[in-house]
Write a protein that holds these residues in place. Structure first.
Motif, PDB file in Angstrom:
ATOM      1  N   ILE A   1     -22.831  34.870   5.809  1.00  0.00           N
ATOM      2  CA  ILE A   1     -21.522  34.833   6.354  1.00  0.00           C
ATOM      3  C   ILE A   1     -20.490  35.467   5.215  1.00  0.00           C
ATOM      4  O   ILE A   1     -19.378  36.059   5.412  1.00  0.00           O
ATOM      5  CB  ILE A   1     -21.144  33.406   6.474  1.00  0.00           C
ATOM      6  N   GLY A   2     -20.952  35.472   3.786  1.00  0.00           N
ATOM      7  CA  GLY A   2     -20.223  36.178   2.927  1.00  0.00           C
ATOM      8  C   GLY A   2     -20.021  37.584   3.265  1.00  0.00           C
ATOM      9  O   GLY A   2     -18.883  38.246   2.969  1.00  0.00           O
ATOM     10  N   CYS A   3     -21.163  38.199   3.453  1.00  0.00           N
ATOM     11  CA  CYS A   3     -20.941  39.683   3.988  1.00  0.00           C
ATOM     12  C   CYS A   3     -19.940  39.949   5.065  1.00  0.00           C
ATOM     13  O   CYS A   3     -19.266  40.878   5.192  1.00  0.00           O
ATOM     14  CB  CYS A   3     -22.419  40.011   4.277  1.00  0.00           C
ATOM     15  N   ALA A   4     -20.124  39.053   6.165  1.00  0.00           N
ATOM     16  CA  ALA A   4     -19.180  39.170   7.260  1.00  0.00           C
ATOM     17  C   ALA A   4     -17.621  38.902   6.899  1.00  0.00           C
ATOM     18  O   ALA A   4     -16.565  39.834   6.952  1.00  0.00           O
ATOM     19  CB  ALA A   4     -19.500  38.221   8.384  1.00  0.00           C
ATOM     20  N   VAL A   5     -17.456  38.068   5.607  1.00  0.00           N
ATOM     21  CA  VAL A   5     -16.201  37.746   5.159  1.00  0.00           C
ATOM     22  C   VAL A   5     -15.387  39.070   4.378  1.00  0.00           C
ATOM     23  O   VAL A   5     -14.520  39.370   4.662  1.00  0.00           O
ATOM     24  CB  VAL A   5     -16.016  36.365   4.549  1.00  0.00           C
ATOM     25  N   VAL A   6     -16.377  39.411   3.821  1.00  0.00           N
ATOM     26  CA  VAL A   6     -16.042  40.579   3.000  1.00  0.00           C
ATOM     27  C   VAL A   6     -15.816  41.740   3.733  1.00  0.00           C
ATOM     28  O   VAL A   6     -14.726  42.553   3.654  1.00  0.00           O
ATOM     29  CB  VAL A   6     -17.228  41.342   2.132  1.00  0.00           C
ATOM     30  N   VAL A   7     -16.427  42.168   4.894  1.00  0.00           N
ATOM     31  CA  VAL A   7     -16.098  43.191   5.947  1.00  0.00           C
ATOM     32  C   VAL A   7     -14.790  42.743   6.446  1.00  0.00           C
ATOM     33  O   VAL A   7     -13.749  43.585   6.769  1.00  0.00           O
ATOM     34  CB  VAL A   7     -17.051  43.357   6.781  1.00  0.00           C
ATOM     35  N   ASP A   8     -14.493  41.568   6.909  1.00  0.00           N
ATOM     36  CA  ASP A   8     -13.245  41.079   7.529  1.00  0.00           C
ATOM     37  C   ASP A   8     -12.156  41.327   6.659  1.00  0.00           C
ATOM     38  O   ASP A   8     -10.913  42.063   7.088  1.00  0.00           O
ATOM     39  CB  ASP A   8     -13.297  39.515   7.922  1.00  0.00           C
ATOM     40  N   LEU A   9     -12.169  40.820   5.106  1.00  0.00           N
ATOM     41  CA  LEU A   9     -11.212  40.843   4.218  1.00  0.00           C
ATOM     42  C   LEU A   9     -10.917  42.565   4.128  1.00  0.00           C
ATOM     43  O   LEU A   9      -9.768  43.039   3.873  1.00  0.00           O
ATOM     44  CB  LEU A   9     -11.612  40.444   2.869  1.00  0.00           C
ATOM     45  N   TRP A  10     -12.005  43.273   4.238  1.00  0.00           N
ATOM     46  CA  TRP A  10     -11.999  44.851   4.142  1.00  0.00           C
ATOM     47  C   TRP A  10     -11.004  45.525   5.035  1.00  0.00           C
ATOM     48  O   TRP A  10     -10.134  46.253   4.778  1.00  0.00           O
ATOM     49  CB  TRP A  10     -13.350  45.294   3.854  1.00  0.00           C
ATOM     50  N   GLY A  11     -11.206  44.859   5.990  1.00  0.00           N
ATOM     51  CA  GLY A  11     -10.477  45.202   7.367  1.00  0.00           C
ATOM     52  C   GLY A  11      -9.133  44.918   7.204  1.00  0.00           C
ATOM     53  O   GLY A  11      -8.138  45.649   7.713  1.00  0.00           O
ATOM     54  N   LEU A  12      -8.732  43.764   6.856  1.00  0.00           N
ATOM     55  CA  LEU A  12      -7.331  43.158   6.571  1.00  0.00           C
ATOM     56  C   LEU A  12      -6.569  44.104   5.510  1.00  0.00           C
ATOM     57  O   LEU A  12      -5.267  44.084   5.758  1.00  0.00           O
ATOM     58  CB  LEU A  12      -7.416  41.936   6.109  1.00  0.00           C
ATOM     59  N   LEU A  13      -7.310  44.522   4.630  1.00  0.00           N
ATOM     60  CA  LEU A  13      -6.669  45.339   3.575  1.00  0.00           C
ATOM     61  C   LEU A  13      -6.250  46.639   4.142  1.00  0.00           C
ATOM     62  O   LEU A  13      -5.619  47.566   3.397  1.00  0.00           O
ATOM     63  CB  LEU A  13      -7.774  45.502   2.259  1.00  0.00           C
ATOM     64  N   ASP A  14      -6.681  47.133   5.009  1.00  0.00           N
ATOM     65  CA  ASP A  14      -6.239  48.617   5.804  1.00  0.00           C
ATOM     66  C   ASP A  14      -4.861  48.771   6.159  1.00  0.00           C
ATOM     67  O   ASP A  14      -4.351  48.125   6.966  1.00  0.00           O
ATOM     68  CB  ASP A  14      -7.422  48.661   6.902  1.00  0.00           C
ATOM     69  N   VAL A  15      -4.090  49.605   5.602  1.00  0.00           N
ATOM     70  CA  VAL A  15      -2.867  49.693   5.718  1.00  0.00           C
ATOM     71  C   VAL A  15      -2.601  50.542   7.109  1.00  0.00           C
ATOM     72  O   VAL A  15      -1.793  50.528   8.060  1.00  0.00           O
ATOM     73  CB  VAL A  15      -2.157  50.664   5.005  1.00  0.00           C
ATOM     74  N   LYS A  16      -3.933  50.921   7.908  1.00  0.00           N
ATOM     75  CA  LYS A  16      -3.788  51.534   9.244  1.00  0.00           C
ATOM     76  C   LYS A  16      -4.263  50.622  10.250  1.00  0.00           C
ATOM     77  O   LYS A  16      -4.703  50.861  11.492  1.00  0.00           O
ATOM     78  CB  LYS A  16      -4.672  52.976   9.502  1.00  0.00           C
ATOM     79  N   ARG A  17      -4.215  49.313   9.958  1.00  0.00           N
ATOM     80  CA  ARG A  17      -4.520  48.208  11.051  1.00  0.00           C
ATOM     81  C   ARG A  17      -3.721  48.475  12.197  1.00  0.00           C
ATOM     82  O   ARG A  17      -2.659  48.673  12.133  1.00  0.00           O
ATOM     83  CB  ARG A  17      -4.462  47.007  10.603  1.00  0.00           C
ATOM     84  N   ARG A  18      -4.500  48.140  13.485  1.00  0.00           N
ATOM     85  CA  ARG A  18      -3.639  48.357  14.744  1.00  0.00           C
ATOM     86  C   ARG A  18      -2.748  47.203  14.828  1.00  0.00           C
ATOM     87  O   ARG A  18      -1.760  47.354  15.482  1.00  0.00           O
ATOM     88  CB  ARG A  18      -4.778  48.267  15.953  1.00  0.00           C
ATOM     89  N   GLN A  19      -2.822  46.168  14.083  1.00  0.00           N
ATOM     90  CA  GLN A  19      -2.197  44.841  14.216  1.00  0.00           C
ATOM     91  C   GLN A  19      -0.932  45.115  13.273  1.00  0.00           C
ATOM     92  O   GLN A  19      -0.126  44.326  13.106  1.00  0.00           O
ATOM     93  CB  GLN A  19      -2.815  43.889  14.148  1.00  0.00           C
ATOM     94  N   GLY A  20      -0.992  46.104  12.577  1.00  0.00           N
ATOM     95  CA  GLY A  20       0.053  46.410  11.525  1.00  0.00           C
ATOM     96  C   GLY A  20      -0.648  45.777   9.883  1.00  0.00           C
ATOM     97  O   GLY A  20      -1.407  45.121   9.984  1.00  0.00           O
ATOM     98  N   ALA A  21      -0.214  46.504   9.131  1.00  0.00           N
ATOM     99  CA  ALA A  21      -0.583  46.380   7.675  1.00  0.00           C
ATOM    100  C   ALA A  21       0.006  45.276   7.143  1.00  0.00           C
ATOM    101  O   ALA A  21       1.058  44.713   7.326  1.00  0.00           O
ATOM    102  CB  ALA A  21      -0.286  47.598   6.628  1.00  0.00           C
TER     103      ALA A  21
END
Length: 785
Positions: free
Chosen positions: A248-268
């Motif tokens: 689950i920690g690996c999944a959380v890290v991937v999720d946080l990495w996505g949240l850090l992306d300034v190009k998120r479709r939902q907004g940075a």
């Protein structure tokens, strides 16, 4: 005529075939619709077919786990351990185990519910529960309940991950009809608690992840905290629960990495907003589980307040927190010139000597000192008696009543042979790097060998000049000139030493196996005033100090479980189910319980794990060559789903399986059960993947370019079907092909379960032919002759 590869989308290059703009626009819209998970999805509760399947699967899970749970009515395999621990809890008697307390506390809770007093100690496999009036069905009902709940949990994981009904049914059925999961959950064992908590952790995290666009809402917090609580239950049952944390920690890290992306479709996100997400996950998935984990140890210490068989694993300070502790009741101060008998803490051998000498040469050709043998002896004997003398004699030392204290330099005189203990720079019999222990005459001890007879007494966790006492004064005897510690081990010496234990000087002074204690003072008369017992209060030690001491002992002894076992196995054998474990036999009825998975289900799941790895490898290879096959031949979003969802299940399998290759301790087939559950999830997901190939893309590949046979005239033929639909919708609602494939697999799995059922439930007994028919891979079954 164009190459065949023109029918799939190329990445880059100048000769890429462009599709019509209207079709491209339509496809882009459909892809975005599939990938836009921020849109509210249909409620799980509205899908009646899933609810019916869940009810049926749950009923079957309870039936397969509880049927005949009262057989056999005697102690089976490791029930000797975990049943015993439940009795110790109910008697409030301190015990030691390498596993955390949560799972064992559940057994104690069940015993308390039914009014059991813990009088039976589960000493031997085969002891009768009926004769000893033990509520064994209640004890077994606890893991059976958790094992039954694991099956619908697997189904819910697939449902919440939005897989089709056949995929969810197949994944749950691989656990439902697995003989290993059934066998392990019908007995007083910990694995049912471990596997259920592991599956619950995955389910809660999937629910939390689906709410990632509703961050910090009430439901978001609920599922985040529930994930943390479930994780704490996993690691509070067995330490292999750390593998679930990693998954689950690996999944959380991937999720946080996505949240850090300034190009998120939902907004940075701003950095403070990202910090809130990070802090929330740290709190919910690390801090909350840790405090729950500590809580179970607090309960453990609060219940076990009486002295018991676990005392010897703990320090004297810890033991003095227990009532009725033998050290508290029998500890006596030791004075100079007392005759004492010393015991090694781990091997329980007495320090011993006799007139016989070391041989001139050992078997490897090394030469000894030919001095008097000093050995370890497990029984009481006058040759275990040593008189404790001051290292430097002063006029005060000759007075009676001078206490021996921590840090003193002492000498030890062997009473029977009237010689002084000595260590010197001569290799010991078995360890060339360790020093020999021997004795010398009083004349030599007071002459040229004086320094070699000096030893420093170092009491474990001793304070200053603390008084040296029997039982509680656990100590290391350090040779003063060479700084080696007196040590022994379990390998007996040859016949010239009467198979007694070797005593030598260990250069690794910090090693915990260097600890000894004084068992008795034979020279002290029974009517001596020193033997009068004073009323002593039970001491109190801070919780964290007790916790850290217990943790060190648990890790040390867990890693020390390296001895061989007739039914131990290696991790490479588990996915292929190459061997099982004999749990119980009954000779007169030819009945046996042999712990073994369902071979059909295990081989199916293991095969699809390899298929998944092959698909990922092929996809990466095709992408390197500029070909994007997944999103062209399958529905839009297939790659994202394959990597993120099925990939998470595969990671969970790998995290619960591969670390066992690094372990040196005893391993058994049951260690694979959490990984097997994850492999069942991968199997269901891959079944759906195979049957979600987009027929529209195949149609386009055949008709997109039609040649007139003269090389040059082409026309487009684009199908009008819809893309990006679920398997159920695209196949007309009944998904006949998907159901057919799932049905064939399920029929084979059920047959395998039924065929091996007598070995799982312990009845009926099988004749020779029946036993041999089930020895598929040479399983070491009983009654095969």
């Amino acid at each position: 005529m164009p190459a065949a590869s023109d029918s799939v989308r190329q990445r880059g290059g100048q000769n890429v075939k462009k599709m019509p703009s209207t079709v491209a626009a339509s496809r882009n819209a459909e892809v975005n619709e599939v990938l836009d998970t921020s849109k509210p999805t249909s409620s799980v509760g509205s899908e009646w077919d899933y609810k019916v399947a869940l009810a049926v699967i749950t009923l079957l899970a309870f039936a397969t786990r509880f049927w005949g749970i009262n057989h056999p009515n005697e102690v089976v395999f490791d029930e000797v351990h975990f049943g015993k621990f439940a009795s110790y809890y109910l008697q409030r008697t301190y015990f030691f185990d390498v596993h955390p307390p949560f799972g064992k506390l559940l057994f104690a809770l069940m015993g308390w519910f039914v009014g059991y007093d813990g009088h039976f100690l589960f000493d031997n496999i085969g002891d009768s529960y009926i004769d000893n009036k033990v509520p064994f069905v209640a004890f077994r009902a606890m893991p059976a309940l958790l094992g039954a709940l694991t099956v619908p949990t697997v189904f819910l994981i697939m449902w919440e991950s939005e897989y089709s009904l056949p995929a969810a049914v197949l994944a749950a059925s691989l656990v439902l009809f697995d003989n290993a999961h059934i066998g392990q959950t019908r007995l007083i064992l910990l694995d049912a608690t471990l596997v259920f908590a592991m599956s619950l952790s995955v389910l809660c995290y999937v629910r939390f992840y689906k709410l990632r666009y509703e961050a910090f809402g009430r439901k978001w917090w609920k599922w985040l905290l529930l994930t943390g609580v479930a994780l704490s239950c996993v690691i509070s049952t067995k330490y292999v629960g750390v593998f679930t944390f990693f998954s689950i920690g690996c999944a959380v890290v991937v999720d946080l990495w996505g949240l850090l992306d300034v190009k998120r479709r939902q907004g940075a996100l701003t950095l403070p907003e990202f910090g809130k997400h990070f802090a929330a996950r740290l709190f919910g998935l690390i801090i909350v589980p840790f405090f729950f984990y500590l809580f179970w140890f607090q309960v453990h210490f609060a219940i076990l307040n009486r002295s018991g068989p676990g005392d010897d694993f703990m320090s004297p300070e810890f033991q003095e927190t227990l009532s009725d502790n033998i050290m508290t009741l029998q500890s006596l101060g030791i004075d100079y010139y007392d005759t004492i008998a010393m015991k090694h803490k781990e091997t329980k051998n007495y320090l011993h000597s006799h007139y016989d000498k070391y041989p001139l040469r050992y078997d490897d050709g090394r030469v000894s000192s030919q001095g008097q043998q000093v050995t370890g002896y497990p029984f009481e004997d006058v040759n275990n008696h040593w008189q404790i003398l001051p290292g430097h004699i002063t006029p005060d030392d000759k007075k009676e009543g001078q206490h021996v204290r921590n840090g003193d330099l002492i000498k030890l005189r062997h009473v029977v042979t009237d010689s002084i203990l000595l260590s010197h720079d001569v290799a010991s019999p078995y360890y060339p790097t360790n020093q020999e222990f021997t004795t010398v005459s009083l004349e030599d001890a007071n002459g040229g060998r004086y320094n070699d007879t000096l030893f420093e007494l170092k009491i474990e966790q001793g304070k200053g000049k603390q008084e040296f006492k029997t039982m509680s004064g656990q100590f290391k005897l350090i040779h003063h000139p060479t700084k080696v510690a007196m040590w022994t081990h379990t390998t007996p010496l040859p016949d010239w030493a009467f198979k007694q234990a070797e005593i030598n000087g260990n250069k690794n002074v910090a090693q915990s196996s260097n600890i000894w204690f004084v068992d008795t003072i034979p020279s002290l008369p029974e009517d001596s005033p020193r033997r009068k017992k004073e009323a002593r209060k039970v001491k109190s030690v801070p919780f964290l100090k007790k916790y850290f001491e217990l943790q060190r002992a648990m890790f040390y002894h867990n890693n020390a479980l390296t001895s061989s076992h007739p039914y131990a196995s290696h991790p490479i054998q588990w996915p292929f189910l190459l061997r099982g474990v004999s749990f119980w036999t009954q000779n007169d009825t030819r009945r046996q319980i042999y712990f073994l998975g369902n071979p059909v289900g295990w081989w199916l799941a293991s095969s699809l794990l390899a298929v998944f790895a092959g698909i990922i490898g092929a996809d990466q290879l095709s992408l390197r060559r500029g070909v994007d096959a997944l999103d062209e031949l399958w529905v839009p979003g297939t790659r994202s789903r394959l990597y993120n969802s099925t990939g998470f299940f595969f990671l969970t399998w790998a995290a619960h399986y591969l670390p066992f290759y690094l372990m040196g301790r005893q391993l058994f087939l049951h260690h694979y059960l959490p990984a097997h559950l994850a492999s069942a999830l991968v199997t269901g997901a891959l079944l759906e993947f195979v049957f979600t190939m987009d027929p529209i893309a195949l149609d386009e590949a055949a008709h997109d370019i039609i040649s007139d046979g003269k090389g040059g005239k082409k026309k487009s033929g684009v199908s009008t079907g819809k893309r990006g639909m679920s398997a159920k919708d695209r196949m007309g609602g009944n998904m006949l092909a998907l159901w057919a494939a799932a049905g064939v697999m399920l029929a084979a799995v059920i047959w395998g379960w039924y065929f091996f059922l007598p070995l799982t439930y312990g009845k009926p007994g099988l004749d020779v032919a029946g036993v041999n028919a089930r020895k598929w891979l040479g399983y070491d079954l009983h009654f095969a002759k």
